[in-house]
Each structure stands twice: as structure tokens, then as C-alpha cells.
Design a protein around this motif. Structure first.
Motif, short mmCIF file in Angstrom:
data_model
loop_
_atom_site.label_atom_id
_atom_site.label_comp_id
_atom_site.label_asym_id
_atom_site.label_seq_id
_atom_site.Cartn_x
_atom_site.Cartn_y
_atom_site.Cartn_z
N ARG A 1 -18.02 -20.24 -23.47
CA ARG A 1 -18.37 -19.09 -22.15
C ARG A 1 -19.69 -18.09 -22.45
O ARG A 1 -19.45 -16.79 -22.17
N PRO A 2 -20.77 -18.69 -22.52
CA PRO A 2 -22.33 -17.95 -22.36
C PRO A 2 -22.54 -16.98 -21.40
O PRO A 2 -23.11 -15.80 -21.78
N LYS A 3 -22.25 -16.86 -20.45
CA LYS A 3 -22.21 -16.38 -19.18
C LYS A 3 -21.33 -14.84 -19.51
O LYS A 3 -22.04 -13.65 -19.17
N GLU A 4 -20.07 -15.14 -20.12
CA GLU A 4 -19.43 -13.84 -20.41
C GLU A 4 -19.76 -13.67 -21.48
O GLU A 4 -18.83 -12.58 -21.78
N GLY A 5 -20.53 -14.05 -22.84
CA GLY A 5 -20.20 -13.44 -24.34
C GLY A 5 -19.18 -13.94 -24.69
O GLY A 5 -19.17 -12.82 -25.60
N GLY A 6 -18.70 -15.68 -24.46
CA GLY A 6 -17.33 -15.58 -25.51
C GLY A 6 -16.85 -16.49 -25.43
O GLY A 6 -18.07 -18.12 -25.23
N CYS A 7 -15.82 -16.98 -25.66
CA CYS A 7 -14.51 -17.95 -25.35
C CYS A 7 -13.97 -18.14 -25.43
O CYS A 7 -12.88 -17.43 -25.91
N TYR A 8 -13.40 -19.15 -25.14
CA TYR A 8 -11.73 -19.53 -24.38
C TYR A 8 -10.95 -20.43 -25.54
O TYR A 8 -11.84 -21.47 -26.37
N VAL A 9 -10.12 -20.05 -26.26
CA VAL A 9 -9.37 -20.24 -27.69
C VAL A 9 -8.61 -21.23 -27.12
O VAL A 9 -7.50 -20.12 -27.34
N ARG A 10 -8.10 -22.55 -27.13
CA ARG A 10 -6.18 -23.09 -26.82
C ARG A 10 -5.80 -23.00 -28.24
O ARG A 10 -6.28 -23.95 -29.17
N PHE A 11 -4.47 -22.49 -28.44
CA PHE A 11 -3.78 -22.89 -29.93
C PHE A 11 -2.55 -23.09 -29.85
O PHE A 11 -1.91 -22.70 -28.46
N THR A 12 -1.90 -23.88 -30.89
CA THR A 12 -0.74 -23.91 -31.00
C THR A 12 -0.24 -23.51 -32.01
O THR A 12 -0.69 -23.13 -32.83
N SER A 13 1.27 -22.98 -32.21
CA SER A 13 1.59 -22.27 -33.33
C SER A 13 3.21 -22.48 -33.45
O SER A 13 4.01 -22.55 -32.29
N GLN A 14 3.23 -22.72 -34.18
CA GLN A 14 4.98 -23.40 -34.58
C GLN A 14 5.71 -22.21 -35.28
O GLN A 14 7.01 -21.60 -34.86
N ARG A 15 5.15 -21.14 -35.49
CA ARG A 15 6.04 -19.49 -36.78
C ARG A 15 5.29 -18.70 -35.55
O ARG A 15 6.37 -17.83 -36.24
N PHE A 16 4.46 -18.72 -34.83
CA PHE A 16 4.22 -17.14 -34.75
C PHE A 16 3.65 -17.07 -32.52
O PHE A 16 3.65 -18.70 -32.48
#
Length: 125
Positions: free
Chosen positions: A8-23
Motif C-alpha cells: 500500500r504505497p499511498k499509505e506507506g505500508g502493506c497488509y500481511v495476511r498470515f496463518t498460525s497454528q501455534r499463536f
């Protein structure tokens, strides 16, 4: 496991989608925040250090090239407007605010609204 990264360059960042079984999502966010505290990162054009925030729900991802983020947010009310104190308490978790304004005199042809100006862009996005 990282599932998807959306820059998301306009916002100066990014969205990261993740999955985790432990946390849980909060635990992963806390681990990333702790890593960034111990290993501060800066982007070339940003004056602030890189930060991490969990997104509740689905982020609004627009492709409108002429629209840029702003620290100002227009809040339209269904029914009577909230008091300034109630609105402040509802929005304070998103960041520090500079001002809350209501139009005066109240417009007759549009729903009641308030303009909230956050100190930092992050609070409004």
C-alpha cells in the motif's frame, strides 16, 4: 505462515495476511512489535520508525488513483449526533486527535456529521 502481502504505497505500508497454528493473531502482532523495538527499521522517506498494527475485519483496498489518505475523517450519524466527549471516547483508541468539529449551523438537507482530525495519518486509516 505468510499467505498474502499487499503493498500500500499511498499509505506507506502493506497488509500481511498470515496463518498460525501455534499463536493467536495478537501474539503474532506482539512478536512483530517486539522485533521492531529490538531491531528498529526506517523507510527511506518516512521520518518515523516502522510499526505494526493488527487490522480488525477486512481492510478497504481501493484502486482509485486520485484518492490519498488524509488525517481527516467525516463521521455521519444515523439519528442524533453524538456528543464530542462520546465521539472522542469512541475514537481515541485509533490515535490522538487534533480536533472534532460539527458544522454550524447544522445543515438541513444532509445527515448530521462531524469532522475528526487525527494527529497522525495512521489514526484515520
Amino acid at each position: 505462515n505468510v499467505v498474502d502481502v499487499r503493498r500500500r504505497p499511498k499509505e506507506g505500508g502493506c497488509y500481511v495476511r498470515f496463518t498460525s497454528q501455534r499463536f493467536t493473531a495478537n501474539q503474532v502482532g506482539d512478536k512483530i512489535i517486539q522485533f521492531l523495538i529490538e531491531n528498529p527499521r526506517r523507510m527511506g522517506f518516512l521520518l518515523e520508525a516502522v510499526r505494526c498494527h493488527l487490522v480488525q475485519g477486512k481492510p478497504f483496498l481501493d484502486d482509485l488513483t486520485g484518492r490519498y489518505p488524509s488525517p481527516r475523517v467525516k463521521i455521519e450519524f444515523i439519528g442524533p449526533p453524538l456528543t464530542e466527549e462520546t465521539l472522542f471516547k469512541s475514537l481515541r483508541t485509533y490515535g490522538r486527535m487534533v480536533d472534532i468539529t460539527y458544522p454550524y449551523p447544522p445543515p438541513k438537507d444532509v445527515p448530521p456529521y462531524a469532522i475528526v482530525r487525527f494527529k497522525r495519518l495512521h489514526g484515520a486509516v
